[in-house]
Design a protein around this motif. Structure first.
Motif, PDB file in Angstrom:
ATOM      1  N   THR A  17       0.818  -1.203   0.000  1.00 35.31           N
ATOM      2  CA  THR A  17       0.000   0.000   0.000  1.00 35.31           C
ATOM      3  C   THR A  17       0.855   1.257   0.000  1.00 35.31           C
ATOM      4  OG1 THR A  17      -1.652  -1.199   1.279  1.00 35.31           O
ATOM      5  CG2 THR A  17      -1.857   1.194   1.227  1.00 35.31           C
ATOM      6  N   GLY A  18       1.986   1.210   0.717  1.00 37.93           N
ATOM      7  CA  GLY A  18       2.833   2.386   0.866  1.00 37.93           C
ATOM      8  C   GLY A  18       2.148   3.425   1.742  1.00 37.93           C
ATOM      9  N   ASP A  19       2.555   4.676   1.592  1.00 35.36           N
ATOM     10  CA  ASP A  19       1.953   5.801   2.300  1.00 35.36           C
ATOM     11  C   ASP A  19       1.926   6.984   1.326  1.00 35.36           C
ATOM     12  OD1 ASP A  19       0.958   7.572   4.197  1.00 35.36           O
ATOM     13  OD2 ASP A  19       2.876   7.835   5.209  1.00 35.36           O
ATOM     14  N   PRO A  20       1.099   6.838   0.263  1.00 33.91           N
ATOM     15  CA  PRO A  20       1.121   7.860  -0.794  1.00 33.91           C
ATOM     16  C   PRO A  20       0.795   9.268  -0.326  1.00 33.91           C
ATOM     17  CG  PRO A  20      -0.664   6.263  -1.153  1.00 33.91           C
ATOM     18  CD  PRO A  20       0.169   5.767  -0.008  1.00 33.91           C
ATOM     19  N   ASP A  21       0.004   9.405   0.734  1.00 33.75           N
ATOM     20  CA  ASP A  21      -0.311  10.744   1.246  1.00 33.75           C
ATOM     21  C   ASP A  21       0.929  11.451   1.773  1.00 33.75           C
ATOM     22  OD1 ASP A  21      -2.967  10.356   0.604  1.00 33.75           O
ATOM     23  OD2 ASP A  21      -3.558   9.800   2.639  1.00 33.75           O
ATOM     24  N   ASN A  22       1.968  10.668   2.094  1.00 38.04           N
ATOM     25  CA  ASN A  22       3.204  11.236   2.631  1.00 38.04           C
ATOM     26  C   ASN A  22       4.409  10.945   1.745  1.00 38.04           C
ATOM     27  OD1 ASN A  22       2.257  12.450   5.212  1.00 38.04           O
ATOM     28  ND2 ASN A  22       1.556  10.366   5.537  1.00 38.04           N
ATOM     29  N   GLY A  23       4.159  10.702   0.461  1.00 38.59           N
ATOM     30  CA  GLY A  23       5.240  10.583  -0.515  1.00 38.59           C
ATOM     31  C   GLY A  23       5.888   9.226  -0.636  1.00 38.59           C
ATOM     32  N   VAL A  24       5.280   8.169  -0.065  1.00 41.50           N
ATOM     33  CA  VAL A  24       5.852   6.827  -0.168  1.00 41.50           C
ATOM     34  C   VAL A  24       4.953   6.005  -1.092  1.00 41.50           C
ATOM     35  CG1 VAL A  24       6.564   4.757   1.073  1.00 41.50           C
ATOM     36  CG2 VAL A  24       6.829   6.996   2.162  1.00 41.50           C
TER      37      VAL A  24
END
Length: 53
Positions: A17-24
């Motif tokens: 999933t990553g952490d797209p809201d925080n750039g990952v």
């Protein structure tokens, strides 16, 4: 890839999933997250995460 849990708040970092809201981006292993990344729920650093099943 292994998941990691924040020992402070219980947030689980899932590499799929990553952490797209925080750039990952999705697919980013925990080891490849920038060192200045912090838990999106409680704000602690990567050193407060442990491998989880």
């Amino acid at each position: 890839m292994q998941k990691y849990v924040c020992v402070v708040c219980g947030y689980i970092y899932d590499p799929e999933t990553g952490d797209p809201d925080n750039g990952v981006n999705p697919g980013t292993s925990f080891e490849d997250i920038p060192e200045d990344w912090v838990c999106p729920l409680c704000g602690v650093g990567k050193d407060q995460f442990e491998v989880t099943d």
